[in-house]
Design a protein around this motif. Structure first.
Motif, PDB file in Angstrom:
ATOM      1  N   VAL A  62       6.826  15.426  11.593  1.00 58.47           N
ATOM      2  CA  VAL A  62       6.838  14.028  11.141  1.00 58.47           C
ATOM      3  C   VAL A  62       7.084  13.972   9.640  1.00 58.47           C
ATOM      4  N   LYS A  63       6.391  14.790   8.871  1.00 51.04           N
ATOM      5  CA  LYS A  63       6.523  14.771   7.410  1.00 51.04           C
ATOM      6  C   LYS A  63       7.928  15.174   6.962  1.00 51.04           C
ATOM      7  N   ILE A  64       8.483  16.182   7.587  1.00 54.52           N
ATOM      8  CA  ILE A  64       9.843  16.615   7.240  1.00 54.52           C
ATOM      9  C   ILE A  64      10.841  15.494   7.531  1.00 54.52           C
ATOM     10  N   LEU A  65      10.737  14.914   8.708  1.00 53.63           N
ATOM     11  CA  LEU A  65      11.679  13.861   9.104  1.00 53.63           C
ATOM     12  C   LEU A  65      11.513  12.611   8.249  1.00 53.63           C
ATOM     13  N   GLN A  66      10.288  12.295   7.878  1.00 50.37           N
ATOM     14  CA  GLN A  66      10.066  11.156   6.987  1.00 50.37           C
ATOM     15  C   GLN A  66      10.658  11.427   5.608  1.00 50.37           C
ATOM     16  N   GLU A  67      10.591  12.655   5.159  1.00 48.83           N
ATOM     17  CA  GLU A  67      11.198  13.015   3.867  1.00 48.83           C
ATOM     18  C   GLU A  67      12.716  12.883   3.947  1.00 48.83           C
ATOM     19  N   VAL A  68      13.291  13.261   5.070  1.00 48.01           N
ATOM     20  CA  VAL A  68      14.735  13.089   5.278  1.00 48.01           C
ATOM     21  C   VAL A  68      15.075  11.599   5.226  1.00 48.01           C
ATOM     22  N   GLN A  69      14.280  10.787   5.914  1.00 50.53           N
ATOM     23  CA  GLN A  69      14.515   9.340   5.897  1.00 50.53           C
ATOM     24  C   GLN A  69      14.426   8.789   4.477  1.00 50.53           C
ATOM     25  N   LYS A  70      13.396   9.199   3.756  1.00 52.59           N
ATOM     26  CA  LYS A  70      13.198   8.717   2.383  1.00 52.59           C
ATOM     27  C   LYS A  70      14.408   9.054   1.519  1.00 52.59           C
ATOM     28  N   ASN A  71      14.843  10.305   1.569  1.00 47.00           N
ATOM     29  CA  ASN A  71      15.958  10.749   0.719  1.00 47.00           C
ATOM     30  C   ASN A  71      17.263  10.066   1.090  1.00 47.00           C
ATOM     31  N   THR A  72      17.540   9.960   2.365  1.00 45.33           N
ATOM     32  CA  THR A  72      18.804   9.345   2.769  1.00 45.33           C
ATOM     33  C   THR A  72      18.801   7.845   2.477  1.00 45.33           C
ATOM     34  N   LYS A  73      17.665   7.207   2.684  1.00 49.35           N
ATOM     35  CA  LYS A  73      17.577   5.769   2.410  1.00 49.35           C
ATOM     36  C   LYS A  73      17.756   5.493   0.914  1.00 49.35           C
ATOM     37  N   MET A  74      17.141   6.324   0.071  1.00 49.68           N
ATOM     38  CA  MET A  74      17.294   6.151  -1.376  1.00 49.68           C
ATOM     39  C   MET A  74      18.745   6.387  -1.794  1.00 49.68           C
ATOM     40  N   SER A 105      13.171  17.507  -3.718  1.00 48.20           N
ATOM     41  CA  SER A 105      12.105  16.977  -2.859  1.00 48.20           C
ATOM     42  C   SER A 105      12.211  17.546  -1.447  1.00 48.20           C
ATOM     43  N   MET A 106      13.429  17.790  -0.978  1.00 48.57           N
ATOM     44  CA  MET A 106      13.575  18.387   0.351  1.00 48.57           C
ATOM     45  C   MET A 106      13.093  19.835   0.358  1.00 48.57           C
ATOM     46  N   TRP A 107      13.395  20.594  -0.698  1.00 49.13           N
ATOM     47  CA  TRP A 107      12.911  21.977  -0.762  1.00 49.13           C
ATOM     48  C   TRP A 107      11.392  22.013  -0.785  1.00 49.13           C
ATOM     49  N   ALA A 135      29.552   9.902 -11.854  1.00 44.61           N
ATOM     50  CA  ALA A 135      29.472  11.179 -11.132  1.00 44.61           C
ATOM     51  C   ALA A 135      28.240  11.963 -11.575  1.00 44.61           C
ATOM     52  N   GLU A 136      27.980  11.947 -12.882  1.00 47.73           N
ATOM     53  CA  GLU A 136      26.800  12.634 -13.410  1.00 47.73           C
ATOM     54  C   GLU A 136      25.516  12.042 -12.835  1.00 47.73           C
ATOM     55  N   LEU A 137      25.419  10.720 -12.781  1.00 45.13           N
ATOM     56  CA  LEU A 137      24.238  10.063 -12.210  1.00 45.13           C
ATOM     57  C   LEU A 137      24.061  10.427 -10.738  1.00 45.13           C
ATOM     58  N   MET A 138      25.165  10.493 -10.023  1.00 49.17           N
ATOM     59  CA  MET A 138      25.091  10.829  -8.605  1.00 49.17           C
ATOM     60  C   MET A 138      24.683  12.289  -8.399  1.00 49.17           C
ATOM     61  N   ILE A 139      25.153  13.164  -9.262  1.00 45.65           N
ATOM     62  CA  ILE A 139      24.747  14.572  -9.195  1.00 45.65           C
ATOM     63  C   ILE A 139      23.251  14.686  -9.463  1.00 45.65           C
ATOM     64  N   GLN A 140      22.765  13.955 -10.455  1.00 46.80           N
ATOM     65  CA  GLN A 140      21.328  13.972 -10.755  1.00 46.80           C
ATOM     66  C   GLN A 140      20.509  13.486  -9.557  1.00 46.80           C
ATOM     67  N   GLY A 141      20.996  12.434  -8.897  1.00 43.72           N
ATOM     68  CA  GLY A 141      20.306  11.922  -7.718  1.00 43.72           C
ATOM     69  C   GLY A 141      20.285  12.940  -6.589  1.00 43.72           C
ATOM     70  N   SER A 142      21.398  13.607  -6.378  1.00 43.10           N
ATOM     71  CA  SER A 142      21.456  14.641  -5.339  1.00 43.10           C
ATOM     72  C   SER A 142      20.525  15.801  -5.672  1.00 43.10           C
ATOM     73  N   GLU A 202      20.508  20.228   7.206  1.00 44.51           N
ATOM     74  CA  GLU A 202      21.791  19.509   7.224  1.00 44.51           C
ATOM     75  C   GLU A 202      21.898  18.599   6.003  1.00 44.51           C
ATOM     76  N   LEU A 203      20.805  17.895   5.701  1.00 48.38           N
ATOM     77  CA  LEU A 203      20.794  17.028   4.516  1.00 48.38           C
ATOM     78  C   LEU A 203      20.935  17.864   3.249  1.00 48.38           C
ATOM     79  N   MET A 204      20.218  18.958   3.171  1.00 43.13           N
ATOM     80  CA  MET A 204      20.274  19.792   1.970  1.00 43.13           C
ATOM     81  C   MET A 204      21.670  20.392   1.770  1.00 43.13           C
ATOM     82  N   ASP A 205      22.287  20.843   2.850  1.00 43.82           N
ATOM     83  CA  ASP A 205      23.657  21.375   2.749  1.00 43.82           C
ATOM     84  C   ASP A 205      24.620  20.285   2.291  1.00 43.82           C
ATOM     85  N   PHE A 206      24.454  19.097   2.848  1.00 43.37           N
ATOM     86  CA  PHE A 206      25.308  17.976   2.467  1.00 43.37           C
ATOM     87  C   PHE A 206      25.140  17.640   0.992  1.00 43.37           C
TER      88      PHE A 206
END
Length: 143
Positions: free
Chosen positions: A6-18, A106-108, A93-100, A127-131
């Motif tokens: 649950v915690k891992i999947l919620q973290e995926v949701q949080k990151n993708t939603k942000m 947070s995923m690690w 692009a720099e801002l987007m790299i910082q966000g990624s 999959e999210l981390m690779d992306f």
């Protein structure tokens, strides 16, 4: 469903939603057609990964991640403040790299902390981390 899943999947949701919200906010400031196309594709991929995590949580009868209005306000305010004076392709692009990078960090943390999560949850997280890593590489050409 285990709590680690649950915690891992919620973290995926949080990151993708942000990520999706950040892209929605920054998209109007992008004037480079190639970067705009790249960002649109990114948003669609984030939505796909978000849906995978959500489906898995629903199938396991677990609660989805719930964001606060404060987080949303801070994200949008931060993007607007960072693009107020500089909307160059390189800066965006720099801002987007910082966000990624923040998303990857947070995923690690989540993957290392919730190590008892099952294979499917970990596969979605990876999959999210690779992306994210591939996004960073692709965005470097715009710097």
């Amino acid at each position: 469903m285990k709590s680690d899943d649950v915690k891992i999947l919620q973290e995926v949701q949080k990151n993708t939603k942000m990520a999706i919200k950040a892209i929605d906010t920054i998209s109007e400031k992008i004037y480079d057609d190639d970067l705009s196309m790249h960002v649109t594709r990114e948003s669609m991929r984030y939505a796909d990964i978000y849906n995978k995590a959500t489906d898995r949580l629903l199938n396991g009868k677990a609660a989805s991640y719930r964001e606060t209005g404060f987080q949303d306000m801070m994200l949008k305010g931060g993007v607007r403040a960072n693009t107020m004076l500089n909307t160059s392709t390189s800066h965006i692009a720099e801002l987007m790299i910082q966000g990624s990078n923040r998303g990857l960090t947070s995923m690690w943390k989540a993957v290392n902390h919730y190590e008892n999560a099952g294979n499917i949850s970990m596969e979605i997280a990876k999959e999210l981390m690779d992306f994210e890593e591939k996004n960073i590489e692709r965005l470097k050409q715009y710097l």
